[in-house]
Design a protein around this motif. Structure first.
Motif, PDB file in Angstrom:
ATOM      1  N   ASN A  10       8.459   9.405  -7.216  1.00 26.42           N
ATOM      2  CA  ASN A  10       7.131   9.657  -7.788  1.00 26.42           C
ATOM      3  C   ASN A  10       7.108  11.043  -8.433  1.00 26.42           C
ATOM      4  OD1 ASN A  10       4.383   9.165  -8.326  1.00 26.42           O
ATOM      5  ND2 ASN A  10       3.754  10.117  -6.397  1.00 26.42           N
TER       6      ASN A  10
ATOM      7  N   ASP B 151      -2.495   5.415  -0.143  1.00 27.90           N
ATOM      8  CA  ASP B 151      -3.487   4.346   0.026  1.00 27.90           C
ATOM      9  C   ASP B 151      -3.781   3.598  -1.271  1.00 27.90           C
ATOM     10  OD1 ASP B 151      -3.726   4.960   2.746  1.00 27.90           O
ATOM     11  OD2 ASP B 151      -5.285   6.447   2.343  1.00 27.90           O
ATOM     12  N   MET B 152      -2.948   3.759  -2.280  1.00 22.54           N
ATOM     13  CA  MET B 152      -3.108   3.006  -3.525  1.00 22.54           C
ATOM     14  C   MET B 152      -2.474   1.630  -3.363  1.00 22.54           C
ATOM     15  SD  MET B 152      -1.902   4.135  -7.357  1.00 22.54           S
ATOM     16  CE  MET B 152      -3.013   5.535  -7.399  1.00 22.54           C
ATOM     17  N   TYR B 153      -3.176   0.565  -3.818  1.00 27.08           N
ATOM     18  CA  TYR B 153      -2.655  -0.796  -3.719  1.00 27.08           C
ATOM     19  C   TYR B 153      -1.651  -1.068  -4.841  1.00 27.08           C
ATOM     20  CZ  TYR B 153      -6.205  -1.968  -0.244  1.00 27.08           C
ATOM     21  OH  TYR B 153      -6.972  -2.008   0.885  1.00 27.08           O
ATOM     22  N   GLY B 154      -0.699  -1.953  -4.552  1.00 30.36           N
ATOM     23  CA  GLY B 154       0.298  -2.336  -5.548  1.00 30.36           C
ATOM     24  C   GLY B 154       0.811  -3.740  -5.310  1.00 30.36           C
TER      25      GLY B 154
ATOM     26  N   VAL C 298       0.858  -1.188   0.000  1.00 28.33           N
ATOM     27  CA  VAL C 298       0.000   0.000   0.000  1.00 28.33           C
ATOM     28  C   VAL C 298       0.891   1.233   0.000  1.00 28.33           C
ATOM     29  CG1 VAL C 298      -1.806   1.268   1.208  1.00 28.33           C
ATOM     30  CG2 VAL C 298      -1.790  -1.236   1.274  1.00 28.33           C
TER      31      VAL C 298
ATOM     32  N   LEU D 101       1.636   7.920  -8.189  1.00 25.52           N
ATOM     33  CA  LEU D 101       1.321   7.101  -7.019  1.00 25.52           C
ATOM     34  C   LEU D 101       0.688   7.975  -5.958  1.00 25.52           C
ATOM     35  CD1 LEU D 101       4.600   4.969  -6.817  1.00 25.52           C
ATOM     36  CD2 LEU D 101       2.379   4.260  -7.724  1.00 25.52           C
ATOM     37  N   LEU D 102      -0.492   7.576  -5.526  1.00 23.74           N
ATOM     38  CA  LEU D 102      -1.236   8.344  -4.540  1.00 23.74           C
ATOM     39  C   LEU D 102      -1.332   7.559  -3.234  1.00 23.74           C
ATOM     40  CD1 LEU D 102      -4.145   9.598  -6.833  1.00 23.74           C
ATOM     41  CD2 LEU D 102      -1.989  10.742  -6.302  1.00 23.74           C
TER      42      LEU D 102
ATOM     43  N   THR E 105       0.765  -1.396 -10.299  1.00 27.17           N
ATOM     44  CA  THR E 105      -0.513  -1.048  -9.676  1.00 27.17           C
ATOM     45  C   THR E 105      -1.639  -1.261 -10.683  1.00 27.17           C
ATOM     46  OG1 THR E 105      -0.365   1.279 -10.343  1.00 27.17           O
ATOM     47  CG2 THR E 105       0.588   0.665  -8.212  1.00 27.17           C
ATOM     48  N   ARG E 106      -2.817  -1.504 -10.142  1.00 24.45           N
ATOM     49  CA  ARG E 106      -3.991  -1.632 -11.002  1.00 24.45           C
ATOM     50  C   ARG E 106      -4.416  -0.276 -11.540  1.00 24.45           C
ATOM     51  NH1 ARG E 106      -7.890  -5.795  -7.541  1.00 24.45           N
ATOM     52  NH2 ARG E 106      -6.420  -7.556  -7.507  1.00 24.45           N
ATOM     53  N   ALA E 107      -4.143   0.765 -10.797  1.00 29.06           N
ATOM     54  CA  ALA E 107      -4.547   2.097 -11.234  1.00 29.06           C
ATOM     55  C   ALA E 107      -3.720   2.586 -12.421  1.00 29.06           C
ATOM     56  CB  ALA E 107      -4.417   3.085 -10.078  1.00 29.06           C
ATOM     57  N   ARG E 108      -2.488   2.077 -12.565  1.00 31.14           N
ATOM     58  CA  ARG E 108      -1.616   2.480 -13.674  1.00 31.14           C
ATOM     59  C   ARG E 108      -1.191   1.233 -14.454  1.00 31.14           C
ATOM     60  NH1 ARG E 108      -3.419   7.444 -12.786  1.00 31.14           N
ATOM     61  NH2 ARG E 108      -2.595   8.419 -10.889  1.00 31.14           N
TER      62      ARG E 108
END
Length: 484
Positions: free
Chosen positions: A378, A386-389, A178, A383-384, A344-347
């Motif tokens: 970063n 609380d973002m999962y990785g 995280v 990357l923010l 990460t799923r967000a990127r």
């Protein structure tokens, strides 16, 4: 005289006619006696033919050299000589001398079942499904532990070999993580005096600010008192500098006023303005000390505050932390400074590179994991918090004697590698394994550096080894039974 001759001829004719009629009436005497060859053939047809093996009554590819029954109690069907492509003559003895192939160079010792069953034949034959038995040449069933495989089979199955070499053995440990803020890059604006907020700058929670941007203008009576003292001390300093009497010089007073203002958290630009303008302003401005995002804004216009109250909290996210939960069994391989790759799923499609900085001295008893801190640059703020990785930690780089993981045949109790001896011959060797890495395994003993081992198709060669061992055992049993 003539009458006598005529009478004699008449009697002879009658006798011939009578004899012919009698012979013709004996029908059984018309048959010829049987020849010796016909008698032998008829006798052989009645003789029972020997059984060569027994097959499954349902037509399944299941065979047995001895009588056998199925699981439901039905007997296997006997296959006699002549019913499986072999010679129907029980007296025809197989050629005892080795058969020479068309090239005249190799000799065929026997033929083995194409399905891998322990069934051999000294002559060419077919199984119950019409498949030809496979010839086994001299030299292909050596007495040592090596395995002989035909070049055609090696080419068809794509057998590949690699050399045993020394290489850095790297193992990748995977763990979830995280994103968190870097605690060293968080700035808090909290005055050290009582006062009031005159006005707040154009910033709100979540606003990205640059270093030097206006946050708020405040008023504090204690600050004004110390600023006035600064002016007085500055005036005395100029008098001391102009005086020729050494007892009147005293720069320590100015240092005292300046230190008090710094202790109150007053910025340098305010003190410079007091010295320059020779006046004390009613307010002074708080500016952002770093580039970052405003996490908290607790002030509003006209609001009063006490010493220690937090007005703003700002975070620099140009460098963030990834807190990974490493399993208890993998923590021994993690060391500070090891390279890390994060996705990460967000990127999607992006990877972020970092390194291990801290291994926390505590264990989460619920998850049996240990927190590991990873520092990640970063620069584009992708990357923010609380973002999962997904974290991949590359551990270990010590050089070791290794083979590909696919080269090891692991039965659980023993581990075997197949060494290429050349000319289609392979030798199984039991190996002692060490550490495991990404696609490679350390070999402690069993092979030497430079040996070539099978990395692809080894299960085919292993099956061939089991088949040859079964054939040798079957031949030994047949020889033993024949001697008894």
């Amino acid at each position: 005289m003539s009458a006598l001759i005529r009478g004699t001829a008449t009697v002879a004719a009658l006798a011939a006619a009578t004899g012919a009629g009698i012979w013709a009436g004996q029908t059984d005497l018309l048959k010829l006696p049987p020849t010796p060859a016909a008698v032998i053939t008829e006798a052989r047809a009645e003789e029972p033919r020997p059984v060569i093996y027994y097959r499954d009554p349902d037509g399944k590819p299941l065979y047995s050299p001895t009588p056998k029954t199925t699981d439901d109690g039905r007997p296997y069907i006997a296959v006699h000589v002549g019913e499986d492509g072999t010679s129907s003559s029980p007296t025809a003895k197989p050629e005892t001398k080795p058969v020479v192939d068309s090239s005249g160079t190799r000799k065929i010792k026997f033929y083995r079942n194409p399905m891998g069953l322990p069934d051999t034949s000294p002559v060419p034959k077919k199984d119950s499904m019409g498949m030809d038995y496979i010839p086994v040449y001299e030299g292909e069933d050596s007495d040592d532990d090596s395995i002989k495989v035909s070049p055609a089979k090696i080419q068809r199955t794509g057998v590949e070999t690699v050399a045993v070499t020394r290489r850095p053995l790297v193992r990748t440990i995977q763990a979830p993580g995280v994103v968190q803020l870097d605690e060293q890059r968080i700035a808090v604006l909290a005055p050290r005096f009582d006062g009031y907020v005159v006005s707040v700058g154009p910033v709100t929670t979540g606003t990205h600010v640059m270093k030097g941007d206006v946050l708020a203008k405040v008023f504090g009576q204690e600050v004004l008192n110390q600023a006035a003292r600064l002016l007085i001390e500055q005036t005395w300093t100029k008098i001391d500098e102009a005086s020729e009497l050494p007892g009147l010089k005293g720069p320590a007073g100015v240092v005292g006023a300046t230190r008090r203002l710094r202790n109150l958290g007053v910025p340098e630009e305010f003190m410079d303005e007091v010295k320059r303008e020779r006046s004390v302003p009613d307010t002074f401005t708080y500016r952002s000390p770093i580039d970052g995002y405003v996490l908290e804004r607790n002030w509003s216009d006209g609001q009063g505050f006490k010493a220690g109250d937090v007005g703003f909290r700002i975070a620099d996210v140009s460098v963030v932390w990834m807190m990974a939960d490493v399993a208890e069994g993998d923590i021994n391989g993690v060391k500070p400074g090891q390279p890390v790759t994060v996705t990460t799923r967000a990127r999607p499609g992006r990877t972020f590179k970092g390194k291990v900085t801290v291994i926390y001295p505590q264990l989460n008893k619920e998850t049996r994991t240990i927190p590991v801190r990873i520092e990640l640059p970063n620069p584009d703020l992708a990357l923010l918090p609380d973002m999962y990785g997904d974290v991949d930690i590359s551990t270990g780089n010590a050089t070791a004697l290794t083979v590909p993981a696919s080269a090891v045949i692991d039965s659980g109790n023993r581990q075997v590698v197949l060494v290429d001896l050349g000319n289609g011959r392979y030798e199984p060797r039991e190996a002692k394994l060490g550490r495991r890495g990404d696609g490679y395994i350390e070999i402690m003993s069993g092979v030497a550096e430079g040996d070539r081992v099978v990395s692809n198709g080894n299960f085919l060669i292993d099956a061939e080894s089991n088949l040859q061992s079964a054939l040798k055992g079957f031949e030994t049993r047949q020889t033993t039974e024949a001697s008894q």
